[in-house]
Design a protein around this motif. Structure first.
Motif, PDB file in Angstrom:
ATOM      1  N   GLN A 130       7.407   0.581   4.950  1.00 31.17           N
ATOM      2  CA  GLN A 130       8.514   0.616   4.001  1.00 31.17           C
ATOM      3  C   GLN A 130       7.995   0.508   2.570  1.00 31.17           C
ATOM      4  O   GLN A 130       8.442   1.217   1.674  1.00 31.17           O
ATOM      5  N   SER A 131       7.043  -0.402   2.338  1.00 29.68           N
ATOM      6  CA  SER A 131       6.396  -0.490   1.028  1.00 29.68           C
ATOM      7  C   SER A 131       5.269   0.533   1.010  1.00 29.68           C
ATOM      8  O   SER A 131       4.521   0.670   1.970  1.00 29.68           O
ATOM      9  N   GLN A 176       6.311   7.745  -1.348  1.00 29.89           N
ATOM     10  CA  GLN A 176       6.254   7.647   0.105  1.00 29.89           C
ATOM     11  C   GLN A 176       5.570   8.876   0.701  1.00 29.89           C
ATOM     12  O   GLN A 176       4.835   8.772   1.679  1.00 29.89           O
ATOM     13  N   ALA A 184      13.237   1.639   1.799  1.00 25.82           N
ATOM     14  CA  ALA A 184      13.300   1.340   0.367  1.00 25.82           C
ATOM     15  C   ALA A 184      13.795   2.529  -0.451  1.00 25.82           C
ATOM     16  O   ALA A 184      13.735   2.504  -1.676  1.00 25.82           O
ATOM     17  N   ASN A 218       2.482   0.789  -0.660  1.00 24.98           N
ATOM     18  CA  ASN A 218       1.115   0.256  -0.674  1.00 24.98           C
ATOM     19  C   ASN A 218       0.120   1.187  -1.355  1.00 24.98           C
ATOM     20  O   ASN A 218      -1.033   1.305  -0.928  1.00 24.98           O
TER      21      ASN A 218
END
Length: 243
Positions: free
Chosen positions: A92-93, A148, A171, A95
């Motif tokens: 979801q994050s 993403q 997100a 990173n």
């Protein structure tokens, strides 16, 4: 004879401290070149299933086979190499490292593996997610959906046998979520990429070939060619049963 399954779990159980059983005798397979969504009420074992299937956590009992390799037979070093070379992760994050460009973020897994990044491979990975022209942009210069997609390109650069996605659109707004989900669908249809996605969203699940349901750590059936409406109805039934 080569298996048609990218990932196989056989009688997998996972116990945690204080008597918590996160997975209870789960047997399930994920076919090569398929897109599977994993769903269930909160605490159903979705994340534990993903962690055990991806080799991030070892089950208490049972067997996990990924890309033809029985994870129980692998020591820590070989398991790390398998995860690095044959398994991709999207969370979801995003990173992403903010100081690096999109190209540099995508190349990072290759550098961490001690390999000199092939610039053409990195560019192809970005092109595959529709970002061929954004390679020199840093994360702050991109939208959440673009970030993403960079994260997906980074996961694909090692050409993994399986891509695991944990709430990859959690997100993102609805429109951007659809873009990312269409991309994942195209990766399956166009490149025969195997994707296993944990989600709580029936609309996200409707992009998959199959939805697998968990409740109380157990397998509670599946839907093929799912619609958002059918998935939502099944989830309501599961949530009512677990109350």
């Amino acid at each position: 004879m080569k298996s048609t399954q990218a990932v196989e779990l056989t009688e997998v159980t996972k116990h945690y401290a204080h008597g918590v059983t996160a997975l209870d005798d789960v047997t399930i397979g994920f076919g090569l070149g398929t897109f599977t969504a994993v769903m269930g009420p909160s605490g159903s074992g979705k994340s534990t299933l993903l962690q055990c299937a991806a080799g991030l956590d070892r089950p208490s009992s049972g067997r996990v086979v990924v890309d033809g390799r029985d994870l129980a037979t692998l020591g820590d070093r070989k398991l790390t190499l398998l995860r690095r070379d044959r398994i991709g992760f999207v969370f979801q994050s995003f990173n992403l490292l903010p100081s690096l460009t999109a190209e540099q973020n995508v190349a990072l897994p290759l550098r961490l593996a001690g390999r000199r990044p092939d610039r053409e491979l990195v560019r192809r990975s970005l092109a595959a997610v529709g970002l061929a022209e954004r390679g020199r942009h840093r994360p702050a210069e991109m939208s959440g959906g673009q970030q993403q997609r960079v994260a997906i390109a980074r996961a694909l650069v090692t050409r993994p046998a399986v891509l695991f996605a944990d709430e990859p659109t959690g997100a993102l707004d609805a429109g951007t979520s659809r873009e990312v989900l269409r991309l994942m669908r195209d990766l399956v249809d166009g490149q025969a990429q195997t994707i296993i996605m944990v989600t709580h969203d029936p609309i996200a699940a409707s992009y998959a070939d199959r939805v697998v349901f968990l409740a109380d750590g157990r397998f509670y059936g599946e839907l093929h060619d799912p619609t958002a409406e059918l998935v939502a109805t099944r989830m309501l039934q599961l949530e009512a049963a677990s109350c």
